[in-house]
Design a protein around this motif. Structure first.
Motif, PDB file in Angstrom:
ATOM      1  N   ALA A 139      -3.109   1.097   6.066  1.00  0.00           N
ATOM      2  CA  ALA A 139      -3.374   1.380   4.652  1.00  0.00           C
ATOM      3  C   ALA A 139      -2.178   2.089   4.035  1.00  0.00           C
ATOM      4  O   ALA A 139      -1.310   2.618   4.729  1.00  0.00           O
ATOM      5  CB  ALA A 139      -4.631   2.239   4.514  1.00  0.00           C
ATOM      6  N   SER A 140      -2.147   2.102   2.718  1.00  0.00           N
ATOM      7  CA  SER A 140      -1.118   2.839   1.996  1.00  0.00           C
ATOM      8  C   SER A 140      -1.289   4.334   2.243  1.00  0.00           C
ATOM      9  O   SER A 140      -2.368   4.791   2.657  1.00  0.00           O
ATOM     10  CB  SER A 140      -1.239   2.557   0.501  1.00  0.00           C
ATOM     11  OG  SER A 140      -2.473   3.075  -0.001  1.00  0.00           O
ATOM     12  N   CYS A 143      -4.390   5.698   0.357  1.00  0.00           N
ATOM     13  CA  CYS A 143      -5.689   5.276   0.905  1.00  0.00           C
ATOM     14  C   CYS A 143      -5.930   5.880   2.287  1.00  0.00           C
ATOM     15  O   CYS A 143      -7.074   6.193   2.638  1.00  0.00           O
ATOM     16  CB  CYS A 143      -5.764   3.755   0.964  1.00  0.00           C
ATOM     17  SG  CYS A 143      -5.940   2.987  -0.669  1.00  0.00           S
ATOM     18  N   ALA A 146      -7.035   9.349   1.524  1.00  0.00           N
ATOM     19  CA  ALA A 146      -8.379   9.348   0.950  1.00  0.00           C
ATOM     20  C   ALA A 146      -9.431   9.102   2.022  1.00  0.00           C
ATOM     21  O   ALA A 146     -10.498   9.730   2.029  1.00  0.00           O
ATOM     22  CB  ALA A 146      -8.483   8.285  -0.141  1.00  0.00           C
ATOM     23  N   GLY A 147      -9.141   8.188   2.956  1.00  0.00           N
ATOM     24  CA  GLY A 147     -10.083   7.924   4.035  1.00  0.00           C
ATOM     25  C   GLY A 147     -10.304   9.127   4.927  1.00  0.00           C
ATOM     26  O   GLY A 147     -11.439   9.437   5.320  1.00  0.00           O
ATOM     27  N   ALA A 363     -10.441   4.237   5.518  1.00  0.00           N
ATOM     28  CA  ALA A 363      -9.077   3.967   5.060  1.00  0.00           C
ATOM     29  C   ALA A 363      -8.875   2.473   4.822  1.00  0.00           C
ATOM     30  O   ALA A 363      -8.272   2.060   3.828  1.00  0.00           O
ATOM     31  CB  ALA A 363      -8.069   4.491   6.079  1.00  0.00           C
ATOM     32  N   TYR A 366     -10.846   1.466   1.685  1.00  0.00           N
ATOM     33  CA  TYR A 366     -10.147   1.925   0.484  1.00  0.00           C
ATOM     34  C   TYR A 366      -8.925   1.067   0.189  1.00  0.00           C
ATOM     35  O   TYR A 366      -8.625   0.773  -0.986  1.00  0.00           O
ATOM     36  CB  TYR A 366      -9.738   3.387   0.647  1.00  0.00           C
ATOM     37  CG  TYR A 366     -10.879   4.372   0.581  1.00  0.00           C
ATOM     38  CD1 TYR A 366     -12.132   4.005   0.108  1.00  0.00           C
ATOM     39  CD2 TYR A 366     -10.695   5.689   0.985  1.00  0.00           C
ATOM     40  CE1 TYR A 366     -13.166   4.918   0.033  1.00  0.00           C
ATOM     41  CE2 TYR A 366     -11.729   6.619   0.916  1.00  0.00           C
ATOM     42  CZ  TYR A 366     -12.966   6.221   0.451  1.00  0.00           C
ATOM     43  OH  TYR A 366     -13.993   7.117   0.375  1.00  0.00           O
ATOM     44  N   GLU A 367      -8.223   0.668   1.230  1.00  0.00           N
ATOM     45  CA  GLU A 367      -7.041  -0.174   1.016  1.00  0.00           C
ATOM     46  C   GLU A 367      -7.438  -1.527   0.429  1.00  0.00           C
ATOM     47  O   GLU A 367      -6.786  -2.032  -0.484  1.00  0.00           O
ATOM     48  CB  GLU A 367      -6.298  -0.367   2.338  1.00  0.00           C
ATOM     49  CG  GLU A 367      -5.067  -1.248   2.244  1.00  0.00           C
ATOM     50  CD  GLU A 367      -3.995  -0.667   1.338  1.00  0.00           C
ATOM     51  OE1 GLU A 367      -3.124  -1.446   0.885  1.00  0.00           O
ATOM     52  OE2 GLU A 367      -4.004   0.558   1.067  1.00  0.00           O
ATOM     53  N   ARG A 370      -8.327  -0.835  -3.186  1.00  0.00           N
ATOM     54  CA  ARG A 370      -7.137  -0.578  -4.006  1.00  0.00           C
ATOM     55  C   ARG A 370      -6.417  -1.875  -4.339  1.00  0.00           C
ATOM     56  O   ARG A 370      -5.957  -2.082  -5.473  1.00  0.00           O
ATOM     57  CB  ARG A 370      -6.190   0.355  -3.248  1.00  0.00           C
ATOM     58  CG  ARG A 370      -4.920   0.711  -4.023  1.00  0.00           C
ATOM     59  CD  ARG A 370      -3.909   1.388  -3.122  1.00  0.00           C
ATOM     60  NE  ARG A 370      -3.357   0.465  -2.145  1.00  0.00           N
ATOM     61  CZ  ARG A 370      -2.332  -0.342  -2.376  1.00  0.00           C
ATOM     62  NH1 ARG A 370      -1.752  -0.369  -3.563  1.00  0.00           N
ATOM     63  NH2 ARG A 370      -1.894  -1.148  -1.418  1.00  0.00           N
ATOM     64  N   THR A 371      -6.314  -2.768  -3.356  1.00  0.00           N
ATOM     65  CA  THR A 371      -5.630  -4.041  -3.580  1.00  0.00           C
ATOM     66  C   THR A 371      -6.323  -4.868  -4.654  1.00  0.00           C
ATOM     67  O   THR A 371      -5.677  -5.551  -5.453  1.00  0.00           O
ATOM     68  CB  THR A 371      -5.567  -4.836  -2.261  1.00  0.00           C
ATOM     69  OG1 THR A 371      -4.909  -4.036  -1.269  1.00  0.00           O
ATOM     70  CG2 THR A 371      -4.805  -6.130  -2.441  1.00  0.00           C
ATOM     71  N   MET A 375      -6.797   2.226  -7.653  1.00  0.00           N
ATOM     72  CA  MET A 375      -7.194   3.464  -6.987  1.00  0.00           C
ATOM     73  C   MET A 375      -8.404   4.144  -7.615  1.00  0.00           C
ATOM     74  O   MET A 375      -9.043   4.977  -6.975  1.00  0.00           O
ATOM     75  CB  MET A 375      -6.023   4.452  -6.982  1.00  0.00           C
ATOM     76  CG  MET A 375      -4.996   4.192  -5.898  1.00  0.00           C
ATOM     77  SD  MET A 375      -5.658   4.256  -4.210  1.00  0.00           S
ATOM     78  CE  MET A 375      -6.103   5.990  -4.063  1.00  0.00           C
ATOM     79  N   VAL A 378     -11.611   3.808  -5.657  1.00  0.00           N
ATOM     80  CA  VAL A 378     -11.442   4.525  -4.388  1.00  0.00           C
ATOM     81  C   VAL A 378     -11.676   6.014  -4.596  1.00  0.00           C
ATOM     82  O   VAL A 378     -12.425   6.664  -3.845  1.00  0.00           O
ATOM     83  CB  VAL A 378     -10.033   4.268  -3.824  1.00  0.00           C
ATOM     84  CG1 VAL A 378      -9.744   5.184  -2.636  1.00  0.00           C
ATOM     85  CG2 VAL A 378      -9.880   2.807  -3.422  1.00  0.00           C
TER      86      VAL A 378
END
Length: 447
Positions: A139-140, A143, A146-147, A363, A366-367, A370-371, A375, A378
């Protein structure tokens, strides 16, 4: 530079949680039992915990083992992990006494409790950072962070690393994160890597006996490779077993001394603290009961499982299958135990170790979000889950939900929505009272 900022954010949140919730206190049978191993071995150089139990009023109810020791069925892993902090406190107190500073070197004074409790919090932080680095592979940075934050602040971990740090759950999370970190380092590990993993698995089983299931998946991996690489697969499997045996050896030595057996099938059964029924596990109750059910008390776990089944399975199937298998094994073991709810507990405490893997599932989820959507969704999901857990923690702390037993679903869920309003209603008269009797009496303008 981003990595430094995210690491600083993690540490900053950790400090903030400790400032709000840190309570280095021994209370309850479990905390006394875990701490008793540490105090008895270090201060009195004994494994007889009679003195420690008697201090907290548990002496009369605890029977003696066949070898004459007071029965303590709790594992010794947390005490081993806490020992560097406890010994540091002991040395500081002794040094202070030498310099003429007052302080009891009895294992119970403030330095012992504070430093040992900080050990639990620090282990949780280290585990979180390892998982954040793992999550960066799928993940970025945003993300991944955030996870990790969601799995931490929206789960029982936030409570057991700070407000109840003498339970085993912060160290349980740590050893699960450590095992995942070591296992994920290589797809085709060497024998030395398997030896290290076995050592960690043995330690994990000493923290909570149910963690022995961590060793099943890597053992199956090595068995699957036997046909392609018979010699290498056999060597890795043997190294895993040897490492696990060495890692678990301290617990076996304690069992031999206290119970007279190298291996004890169910220490809790010896103490009359619960039995296992492997044929009729309480699986639905573990997941859906209002008595600390995973999905009702910690709903973010549902999203974590969705992340494991979907995005993580596509991005890194090896990780996803292992975490899902470990989740199923843990739920089955906990469900098979007669004390599956954990008795007095904040949330599904017996499953706290699973949130190491759940962090990676979140994570990945969330990624994927987000994609597709950016965000904002998320952040909204993570914030809602964290708010839910912190509100529930506040209610648990003041007794708005009972410490043990089932909670009516309307009280558990609807109470989450009404509690902030009720809290504000209670604060209103308090603030008005302070203004009327405190500030206004001091001659503020308009008084």
């Amino acid at each position: 530079m981003k990595e430094t900022r995210y690491r600083a954010l993690l540490i900053g949140v950790w400090f903030g949680i400790l400032m709000l919730l840190f309570r280095p206190q021994l209370h309850g049978m479990d905390t006394v039992a875990y701490y008793a191993w540490l105090r008895a071995a270090t201060i009195r150089h004994s494994l007889d915990v009679s003195e420690e139990f008697a201090r907290f009023g548990y002496g009369e109810e605890r029977k003696q083992s066949p070898t004459g020791y007071r029965i303590n069925e709790w594992p010794v892993g947390p005490a081993l992990l806490w020992s560097p902090f406890f010994v540091t406190a002991h040395l500081l107190v002794r040094l202070g006494n030498t310099l003429g500073m007052p302080g009891e070197d009895d294992g119970y004074s403030a330095p012992y409790l504070i430093l040992t409790a900080m050990g639990s919090a620090l282990y949780a932080l280290i585990g979180l950072e390892w998982l954040r680095q793992m999550a960066r592979r799928i993940a970025s940075p945003a993300c991944a962070m955030a996870g990790i934050l969601t799995a931490w602040l929206a789960s029982p971990l936030v409570f057991y690393m700070s407000a109840h740090p003498f339970m085993a759950h912060a160290t349980d999370f740590f050893v699960n994160a450590l095992f995942l970190w070591e296992w994920a380092r290589a797809n085709t590990p060497t024998a030395w890597a398997r030896l290290r993993l076995g050592l960690i698995g043995g330690l994990a089983a000493m923290v909570r006996y149910q963690n022995a299931t961590l060793l099943i998946w890597p053992a199956l991996e090595d068995l699957a490779r036997l046909r392609q690489m018979p010699r290498g697969g056999t060597l890795r499997l043997a190294a895993l077993g040897v490492g696990a045996g060495i890692g678990f050896l301290p617990q076996m030595i304690v069992w031999k001394i206290v119970f007279g057996q190298w291996v004890v099938g169910n220490p809790y059964g010896i103490a009359g603290a619960g039995a296992f029924d492997w044929r009729a596990p309480h699986l639905l109750k573990v997941l859906f009961s209002t008595n600390r059910g995973l999905f009702l008390w910690t709903p973010i776990a549902i999203f974590a499982l969705l992340g494991l089944i979907g995005p993580l399975r596509r991005a890194c199937p090896r990780w996803a299958y292992f975490i899902l298998a470990q989740t199923a094994a843990q739920i089955y073991i906990v469900g098979s135990w007669s004390a599956w709810s954990g008795a007095a507990a904040f949330g599904p405490r017996l499953l706290t170790g699973l949130f190491a893997g759940f962090a990676l599932g979140l994570a990945a989820l969330y990624e994927a979000g987000r994609t597709r959507w950016g965000m904002q969704p998320v952040i909204a999901l993570g914030a809602a889950a964290i708010a839910w857990n912190l509100i529930l923690l506040a209610r648990y702390g003041i007794g708005d939900v009972p410490r043990a037993g089932p909670v009516p679903l309307t009280d558990l869920w609807l109470g989450q929505l009404t509690f902030p309003v009720r809290a504000l209603e209670r604060m209103g008269p308090l603030i008005r009272g302070l203004l009327r009797h405190g500030l206004l009496d001091k001659g503020l303008p308009g008084s």
